[in-house]
Design a protein around this motif. Structure first.
Motif, PDB file in Angstrom:
ATOM      1  N   LYS A   5     -21.826  28.478  -8.729  1.00 45.33           N
ATOM      2  CA  LYS A   5     -21.367  27.330  -9.506  1.00 45.33           C
ATOM      3  C   LYS A   5     -22.331  26.160  -9.328  1.00 45.33           C
ATOM      4  O   LYS A   5     -22.773  25.878  -8.214  1.00 45.33           O
ATOM      5  CB  LYS A   5     -19.973  26.891  -9.036  1.00 45.33           C
ATOM      6  CG  LYS A   5     -18.887  27.925  -9.234  1.00 45.33           C
ATOM      7  CD  LYS A   5     -17.554  27.385  -8.722  1.00 45.33           C
ATOM      8  CE  LYS A   5     -16.447  28.414  -8.875  1.00 45.33           C
ATOM      9  NZ  LYS A   5     -15.141  27.895  -8.387  1.00 45.33           N
ATOM     10  N   VAL A   6     -22.648  25.486 -10.427  1.00 50.90           N
ATOM     11  CA  VAL A   6     -23.476  24.294 -10.335  1.00 50.90           C
ATOM     12  C   VAL A   6     -22.623  23.101  -9.932  1.00 50.90           C
ATOM     13  O   VAL A   6     -21.390  23.161  -9.937  1.00 50.90           O
ATOM     14  CB  VAL A   6     -24.196  24.001 -11.668  1.00 50.90           C
ATOM     15  CG1 VAL A   6     -25.103  25.155 -12.054  1.00 50.90           C
ATOM     16  CG2 VAL A   6     -23.207  23.689 -12.787  1.00 50.90           C
ATOM     17  N   THR A   7     -23.276  22.000  -9.580  1.00 51.08           N
ATOM     18  CA  THR A   7     -22.567  20.798  -9.119  1.00 51.08           C
ATOM     19  C   THR A   7     -21.896  20.067 -10.268  1.00 51.08           C
ATOM     20  O   THR A   7     -20.771  19.593 -10.164  1.00 51.08           O
ATOM     21  CB  THR A   7     -23.549  19.845  -8.417  1.00 51.08           C
ATOM     22  OG1 THR A   7     -24.336  20.588  -7.479  1.00 51.08           O
ATOM     23  CG2 THR A   7     -22.808  18.734  -7.687  1.00 51.08           C
ATOM     24  N   ARG A   8     -22.610  19.964 -11.397  1.00 46.14           N
ATOM     25  CA  ARG A   8     -22.063  19.251 -12.564  1.00 46.14           C
ATOM     26  C   ARG A   8     -22.786  19.729 -13.820  1.00 46.14           C
ATOM     27  O   ARG A   8     -23.861  20.340 -13.729  1.00 46.14           O
ATOM     28  CB  ARG A   8     -22.196  17.729 -12.403  1.00 46.14           C
ATOM     29  CG  ARG A   8     -23.605  17.216 -12.397  1.00 46.14           C
ATOM     30  CD  ARG A   8     -23.702  15.745 -12.013  1.00 46.14           C
ATOM     31  NE  ARG A   8     -23.342  15.550 -10.616  1.00 46.14           N
ATOM     32  CZ  ARG A   8     -24.164  15.792  -9.593  1.00 46.14           C
ATOM     33  NH1 ARG A   8     -25.385  16.256  -9.822  1.00 46.14           N
ATOM     34  NH2 ARG A   8     -23.784  15.584  -8.354  1.00 46.14           N
ATOM     35  N   VAL A   9     -22.193  19.407 -14.966  1.00 42.13           N
ATOM     36  CA  VAL A   9     -22.820  19.718 -16.248  1.00 42.13           C
ATOM     37  C   VAL A   9     -22.793  18.466 -17.121  1.00 42.13           C
ATOM     38  O   VAL A   9     -21.977  17.559 -16.909  1.00 42.13           O
ATOM     39  CB  VAL A   9     -22.099  20.871 -16.985  1.00 42.13           C
ATOM     40  CG1 VAL A   9     -22.175  22.160 -16.172  1.00 42.13           C
ATOM     41  CG2 VAL A   9     -20.655  20.514 -17.298  1.00 42.13           C
ATOM     42  N   THR A  10     -23.669  18.420 -18.103  1.00 44.16           N
ATOM     43  CA  THR A  10     -23.679  17.305 -19.040  1.00 44.16           C
ATOM     44  C   THR A  10     -24.282  17.749 -20.361  1.00 44.16           C
ATOM     45  O   THR A  10     -25.127  18.654 -20.391  1.00 44.16           O
ATOM     46  CB  THR A  10     -24.479  16.100 -18.492  1.00 44.16           C
ATOM     47  OG1 THR A  10     -24.463  15.039 -19.458  1.00 44.16           O
ATOM     48  CG2 THR A  10     -25.929  16.477 -18.204  1.00 44.16           C
ATOM     49  N   THR A  11     -23.847  17.133 -21.453  1.00 46.65           N
ATOM     50  CA  THR A  11     -24.408  17.426 -22.770  1.00 46.65           C
ATOM     51  C   THR A  11     -25.437  16.378 -23.191  1.00 46.65           C
ATOM     52  O   THR A  11     -25.964  16.436 -24.297  1.00 46.65           O
ATOM     53  CB  THR A  11     -23.299  17.483 -23.842  1.00 46.65           C
ATOM     54  OG1 THR A  11     -22.578  16.250 -23.823  1.00 46.65           O
ATOM     55  CG2 THR A  11     -22.362  18.649 -23.591  1.00 46.65           C
ATOM     56  N   SER A  12     -25.732  15.424 -22.311  1.00 41.36           N
ATOM     57  CA  SER A  12     -26.645  14.337 -22.660  1.00 41.36           C
ATOM     58  C   SER A  12     -27.735  14.175 -21.606  1.00 41.36           C
ATOM     59  O   SER A  12     -27.438  13.967 -20.424  1.00 41.36           O
ATOM     60  CB  SER A  12     -25.880  13.019 -22.807  1.00 41.36           C
ATOM     61  OG  SER A  12     -26.774  11.942 -22.997  1.00 41.36           O
ATOM     62  N   VAL A  13     -28.976  14.239 -22.040  1.00 46.45           N
ATOM     63  CA  VAL A  13     -30.100  14.002 -21.126  1.00 46.45           C
ATOM     64  C   VAL A  13     -30.042  12.588 -20.561  1.00 46.45           C
ATOM     65  O   VAL A  13     -30.479  12.338 -19.440  1.00 46.45           O
ATOM     66  CB  VAL A  13     -31.439  14.247 -21.863  1.00 46.45           C
ATOM     67  CG1 VAL A  13     -32.626  13.856 -20.996  1.00 46.45           C
ATOM     68  CG2 VAL A  13     -31.552  15.705 -22.272  1.00 46.45           C
ATOM     69  N   ASP A  14     -29.490  11.654 -21.333  1.00 48.77           N
ATOM     70  CA  ASP A  14     -29.389  10.263 -20.863  1.00 48.77           C
ATOM     71  C   ASP A  14     -28.596  10.155 -19.568  1.00 48.77           C
ATOM     72  O   ASP A  14     -28.837   9.251 -18.760  1.00 48.77           O
ATOM     73  CB  ASP A  14     -28.730   9.387 -21.932  1.00 48.77           C
ATOM     74  CG  ASP A  14     -29.617   9.221 -23.158  1.00 48.77           C
ATOM     75  OD1 ASP A  14     -30.851   9.355 -23.010  1.00 48.77           O
ATOM     76  OD2 ASP A  14     -29.080   8.969 -24.246  1.00 48.77           O
TER      77      ASP A  14
END
Length: 313
Positions: free
Chosen positions: A63-72
């Motif tokens: 499992k990764v630590t976190r995910v995001t849909t924005s490079v910002d």
């Protein structure tokens, strides 16, 4: 293993496709803080809940630590290292978004197929902050964050663009290696990129056009003749531009391709999924460097034209 004073602990991987998910899984399994970024939310969801699953020549789940849909979001909470694994066609947009990330001690690695991808990043981020990797595994998606590794030919390689960043490049290689993604530092990354790209230029593009797997290409006499012609043309262009492929490169290619499995390379996967391919950064670059050396490239012109025609559909 060469020692380094640079010891990154926080990583981000841009691109949750097979190549990116594989890097993220190894880093997460190694205990590192990993953010996985992609514009498609459905690709990211399993990475937090179930974790990324790798099967085939490597088997693990992490499992990764976190995910995001924005490079910002990466700029707001910057990692030490960003690994860019998206298709080369997205590089100008990604590079522009990462301009706020640049600071002392932070680095971006082009972990991609194609020629000169690192230069696109360096145009926006500066050479000191950019590194180039050569990736030696083949993978296909089974589902979101579920990857089958068809082959994994260790080691991989990384090189800094600016000599001042050498210690950091060695430190990143050490982290990757400790995680099981064995990676060596090199001072010959451009030659390695050309060696890989010449091989990709023949097999990848022909599989894409014919919708055949690698093994199906190698056992077809007419298609294998076309592969041979593309290899020889790529070798001639590389040598005309003084890239060193090695005296044994041609027989190496032939022997490597003879061992190709029932694998769909990335360019065929892209066309089947209705995505743009990386043809301009592979065969297109051979054409470009051929023109630079005053050398015609009829086979690469032909195959790029066919792939671009299929892309337009």
């Amino acid at each position: 293993m060469e020692t380094s004073n640079y010891k990154p602990t926080k990583f981000a991987v841009i691109g949750a496709g097979p190549v990116g998910a594989t890097v993220a899984a190894f880093l997460a399994k190694g205990g590192y803080d990993v953010t996985l970024c992609d514009v498609i939310p459905s690709l990211l969801e399993p990475a937090l809940d179930r974790g990324i699953i790798l099967e085939g020549v490597d088997n693990l789940q992490a499992k990764v630590t976190r995910v995001t849909t924005s490079v910002d979001d990466l700029v707001n909470d910057p990692p030490d290292v960003i690994v860019v694994t998206v298709k080369a066609t997205a590089l100008p947009l990604i590079a522009s978004a990462l301009e706020g990330f640049v600071a002392e001690g932070r680095y971006v690695i082009s972990w991609q197929n194609g020629i000169d991808t690192e230069l696109v990043l360096a145009e926006h981020l500066g050479r000191k902050n950019v590194m180039r990797g050569v990736v030696n595994y083949g993978c296909v998606p089974v589902g979101p964050c579920h990857i089958r590794l068809a082959f994994h030919h260790r080691p991989h390689f990384i090189q800094e663009l600016d000599p001042q960043s050498r210690d950091a490049a060695v430190g990143i290689c050490n982290v990757f290696t400790a995680c099981g993604l064995d990676t060596g530092h090199t001072d010959k990354i451009t030659d390695m990129v050309w060696r890989k790209s010449v091989m990709n230029s023949c097999m990848n593009a022909i599989c894409a056009v014919t919708r055949k797997t690698m093994i199906e290409i190698t056992i077809d006499p007419m298609l294998s003749d076309l592969v041979d012609a593309l290899i020889k043309e790529g070798v001639a262009v590389a040598r005309a531009n003084e890239f060193s492929l090695g005296s044994d490169f041609y027989p190496y290619c032939i022997n490597y391709l003879k061992s190709a499995g029932n694998h769909k390379p990335s360019m065929l996967q892209d066309l089947e999924a209705g995505r743009r391919t990386e043809i301009d950064f592979i065969n297109g670059k051979i054409i470009e460097y051929g023109a630079q050396a005053g050398m015609p490239t009829p086979y690469n012109n032909m195959i790029r034209g066919l792939v671009k025609a299929l892309e337009s559909k």
